[in-house]
Design a protein around this motif. Structure first.
Motif, mmCIF file in Angstrom:
data_model
loop_
_atom_site.group_PDB
_atom_site.id
_atom_site.type_symbol
_atom_site.label_atom_id
_atom_site.label_comp_id
_atom_site.label_asym_id
_atom_site.label_seq_id
_atom_site.Cartn_x
_atom_site.Cartn_y
_atom_site.Cartn_z
ATOM 1 N N PHE A 171 41.453 39.466 39.818
ATOM 2 C CA PHE A 171 41.275 40.109 38.518
ATOM 3 C C PHE A 171 42.614 40.455 37.879
ATOM 4 N N SER A 172 42.537 40.811 36.618
ATOM 5 C CA SER A 172 43.716 41.203 35.859
ATOM 6 C C SER A 172 43.710 42.708 35.658
ATOM 7 N N SER A 173 44.773 43.359 36.066
ATOM 8 C CA SER A 173 44.864 44.816 35.919
ATOM 9 C C SER A 173 44.968 45.231 34.459
ATOM 10 N N ARG A 174 45.214 44.270 33.577
ATOM 11 C CA ARG A 174 45.249 44.585 32.146
ATOM 12 C C ARG A 174 43.842 44.791 31.581
ATOM 13 N N TYR A 175 42.825 44.284 32.282
ATOM 14 C CA TYR A 175 41.470 44.293 31.745
ATOM 15 C C TYR A 175 40.493 45.127 32.549
ATOM 16 N N VAL A 176 40.872 45.541 33.751
ATOM 17 C CA VAL A 176 39.948 46.308 34.578
ATOM 18 C C VAL A 176 40.749 47.170 35.551
ATOM 19 N N GLU A 177 40.213 48.348 35.861
ATOM 20 C CA GLU A 177 40.822 49.195 36.877
ATOM 21 C C GLU A 177 40.481 48.646 38.261
ATOM 22 N N GLN A 178 41.371 48.878 39.201
ATOM 23 C CA GLN A 178 41.188 48.354 40.553
ATOM 24 C C GLN A 178 39.867 48.819 41.166
ATOM 25 N N ASP A 179 39.539 50.083 41.025
ATOM 26 C CA ASP A 179 38.316 50.604 41.635
ATOM 27 C C ASP A 179 37.081 49.933 41.050
ATOM 28 N N GLU A 180 37.100 49.642 39.762
ATOM 29 C CA GLU A 180 35.947 48.993 39.124
ATOM 30 C C GLU A 180 35.800 47.561 39.632
ATOM 31 N N ILE A 218 45.653 42.929 47.262
ATOM 32 C CA ILE A 218 46.884 42.138 47.221
ATOM 33 C C ILE A 218 47.319 42.038 45.763
ATOM 34 N N LYS A 219 48.557 42.398 45.498
ATOM 35 C CA LYS A 219 49.088 42.299 44.133
ATOM 36 C C LYS A 219 50.098 41.160 44.075
ATOM 37 N N PHE A 220 50.094 40.445 42.955
ATOM 38 C CA PHE A 220 50.973 39.290 42.846
ATOM 39 C C PHE A 220 51.345 39.038 41.386
ATOM 40 N N THR A 221 52.381 38.258 41.206
ATOM 41 C CA THR A 221 52.782 37.790 39.884
ATOM 42 C C THR A 221 52.710 36.270 39.887
ATOM 43 N N PRO A 222 51.855 35.666 39.078
ATOM 44 C CA PRO A 222 51.771 34.208 39.066
ATOM 45 C C PRO A 222 53.051 33.601 38.513
ATOM 46 N N GLY A 223 53.539 32.562 39.188
ATOM 47 C CA GLY A 223 54.769 31.914 38.744
ATOM 48 C C GLY A 223 55.431 31.167 39.870
ATOM 49 N N GLN A 224 56.711 30.858 39.694
ATOM 50 C CA GLN A 224 57.444 30.110 40.708
ATOM 51 C C GLN A 224 58.918 30.491 40.675
ATOM 52 N N ARG A 225 59.602 30.228 41.774
ATOM 53 C CA ARG A 225 61.051 30.415 41.827
ATOM 54 C C ARG A 225 61.736 29.357 40.958
ATOM 55 N N LEU A 227 48.347 32.861 33.008
ATOM 56 C CA LEU A 227 47.488 33.214 34.140
ATOM 57 C C LEU A 227 47.438 34.730 34.226
ATOM 58 N N PHE A 228 46.357 35.322 33.736
ATOM 59 C CA PHE A 228 46.279 36.768 33.547
ATOM 60 C C PHE A 228 46.130 37.530 34.860
ATOM 61 N N ASN A 229 45.527 36.925 35.863
ATOM 62 C CA ASN A 229 45.203 37.651 37.090
ATOM 63 C C ASN A 229 46.459 38.035 37.858
ATOM 64 N N ASP A 230 46.483 39.274 38.340
ATOM 65 C CA ASP A 230 47.636 39.756 39.100
ATOM 66 C C ASP A 230 47.241 40.569 40.329
ATOM 67 N N CYS A 231 45.947 40.619 40.635
ATOM 68 C CA CYS A 231 45.464 41.368 41.793
ATOM 69 C C CYS A 231 44.310 40.626 42.445
ATOM 70 N N ALA A 232 44.155 40.843 43.728
ATOM 71 C CA ALA A 232 42.983 40.351 44.451
ATOM 72 C C ALA A 232 42.589 41.401 45.472
ATOM 73 N N ALA A 233 41.314 41.500 45.729
ATOM 74 C CA ALA A 233 40.796 42.366 46.796
ATOM 75 C C ALA A 233 39.928 41.499 47.695
ATOM 76 N N ALA A 234 40.194 41.548 48.992
ATOM 77 C CA ALA A 234 39.490 40.694 49.953
ATOM 78 C C ALA A 234 38.749 41.531 50.972
ATOM 79 N N LEU A 235 37.588 41.047 51.381
ATOM 80 C CA LEU A 235 36.873 41.647 52.501
ATOM 81 C C LEU A 235 36.023 40.579 53.175
#
Length: 501
Positions: A286-295, A315-322, A241-249
């Motif tokens: 989105f994935s910060s590996r493939y795009v800059e946050q501002d873009e 919002i930044k996150f790491t997909p996974g579980q305890r 799961l590549f995505n590690d960021c979200a931006a909401a409005l």
């Protein structure tokens, strides 16, 4: 001094402390107080200064079961949370640019005991007798027509779009009426027992110590109890799961609310659009590996409808579980236990399942390690099945962007690869016991993402053209007839549960 109870399982649980509010905390408080409130002292600690993630505004039909358990009035709940109805998710540009499909909440067609409807549909397609797979699903067709109504005998499967912050406030009032005590404050320390390793108390910035027998960690990604105090490690699933960021409005409504969550794929992730009664929730994952946050934020702002009501919140996150979601006398519920991503609106469901599972195994007479182990086993199995379903959306695609190409080429869990191969070769889908997503969900996404089975079950070959045409036509005709009689979704919401102005 820590003592053992007469059963050797430790002290009975009478004091429950919920650390953190938001959706997870107040769902936990509502359920525990409704079921066991007369036997327990339940306190919830939260700080007005600490914001919640609060973007889980799309749900799935299992939330109706939770509300039934709590005896919540649907019209009251929907009015207070400014909710609308949801019949599924529209996936736009996922398989490829300009190729869309809907994953609906309904059943499609009629199964035979030997084979699912998809086999008869597949045979019909070969003979030129069948339309789109979605033509045979009431919920999907109603969503396409922007229609909705409650039908007799629960004839329409649905969920909600809701204001997550308002939902937490609604459940807070519900819980406080049942005796839950809310304590304002920030958690600054957690004290554990040197003898048992259990949490003894949490300390607030006011200096107050809140003692308890059972602690529920709803502190979100911070995981102050299960992570920091109990030292439970986190399993990182970002290889799938590549995505590690979200931006909401949020934006003002600019048209009628539709009974669909829109999920719009971009070159580096995807965008959501969730219509409420009073506004629209928007965001980009989105994935910060493939795009800059501002873009990524610029792409979101360029693809919204309606006046923005706020600045984008990242919002930044790491997909996974305890590795464990219950350790000692601490149970993690919500984001503290793990997070996948928003794509199939499973976050509130996982909160709900964690709470219901806790109620089923509630340690009233003391914590039993066998219960802890079984709870953790069930929680891990459940989220892994959901993980596989979400990975499927990325693995099977025909897009050319590096993000999507890498997703297509990645090695997926063996359990998922088996499901893909099985459906591609035979058209078969088998549901794992207690799995969230049923056969038709897997079928809709696999077909939508472009997997067409190479064969169908031989039962379908027993029908001649006339019989098969009649079989398929009767199902489609009934769907069309019902959809034609449904009112517009917007009009139905306004009559049924319109929020006070």
């Amino acid at each position: 001094m820590e003592t053992k109870g007469p059963n050797g399982m430790g002290r009975p649980v009478r004091r429950v402390v919920i650390a953190g509010g938001g959706t997870a905390g107040w769902m936990a408080a509502a359920c525990i107080s409704k079921v066991l409130g007369k036997q327990l002292d339940i306190r919830l600690v939260e700080s007005d200064e600490i914001g919640t993630v609060g973007v889980g505004e799309a749900t799935i039909p299992t939330l109706l079961n939770f509300h039934n358990l709590l005896e919540i009035n649907e019209q009251e709940f929907m009015a207070e949370t400014k909710a609308t109805f949801k019949l599924g998710i529209s996936f736009e540009n996922w398989r490829n640019v300009n190729e869309d499909y809907i994953h609906s909440f309904g059943l499609t067609g009629t199964d035979h005991w030997t084979a699912g409807f998809q086999h008869f549909w597949h045979k019909g397609r070969e003979r030129g007798l069948a339309g789109d797979y979605g033509d045979y699903c009431l919920e999907l067709r109603a969503a396409q027509e922007n229609k909705f109504a409650h039908l007799p005998r629960n004839g329409m499967n649905y969920a909600y779009h809701l204001d997550a912050s308002a939902y937490a406030r609604y459940l807070r009032k519900f819980s406080e009426r049942l005796g839950v005590q809310r304590i304002e404050g920030k958690i600054v320390d957690v004290t554990t027992s040197a003898l048992t390793g259990h949490i003894r108390s949490i300390t607030l910035d006011s200096g107050a110590d809140i003692e308890g027998d059972l602690f529920i960690d709803c502190t979100g990604f911070r995981a102050l109890l299960i992570g920091e105090a109990m030292k439970v490690k986190y399993q990182d699933w970002s290889q799938w799961l590549f995505n590690d960021c979200a931006a909401a409005l949020q934006t003002a409504s600019a048209g009628d609310a539709v009974p669909l969550t829109r999920s719009i794929a971009h070159a580096f992730g995807w965008q959501w659009r969730i219509p409420l009664q009073h506004r629209v929730g928007n965001g980009i994952v989105f994935s910060s590996r493939y795009v800059e946050q501002d873009e990524a934020i610029a792409a979101l702002q360029a693809n919204i409808v309606g006046e923005p009501l706020m600045k984008p919140r990242v919002i930044k996150f790491t997909p996974g579980q305890r590795e464990q979601v219950w350790k000692g006398n601490c149970v993690a519920i919500g984001l503290s236990s793990g997070f996948l991503e928003p794509i199939e609106s499973t976050s509130i469901h996982l909160i709900q399942r964690g709470i219901v599972r806790l109620m089923q195994m509630f340690p009233a007479n003391g914590i039993a390690q066998t219960d802890v182990e079984e709870y953790n086993r069930q929680a891990a199995t459940e989220i892994e099945h959901i993980r596989d379903f979400i990975i499927l959306h990325y693995k099977v695609n025909n897009r050319l962007d590096p993000y999507w190409r890498d997703a297509r080429e990645m090695q997926v869990p063996v359990s998922l690869q088996h499901r893909i191969d099985l459906f591609r070769q035979t058209g078969r889908v088998f549901r794992v016991p207690n799995e969230l997503f049923a056969e038709n969900s897997w079928i809709q996404v696999m077909l939508g993402q472009g997997i067409m089975p190479l064969q169908h079950h031989q039962t379908a070959d027993l029908m001649g053209d006339a019989e098969l045409s009649h079989f398929l036509g009767a199902i489609k005709g009934q769907v069309d007839k019902t959809v034609a009689q449904l009112p517009a979704h917007q009009a139905y919401v306004e009559r049924y549960c319109s929020a006070p102005k």
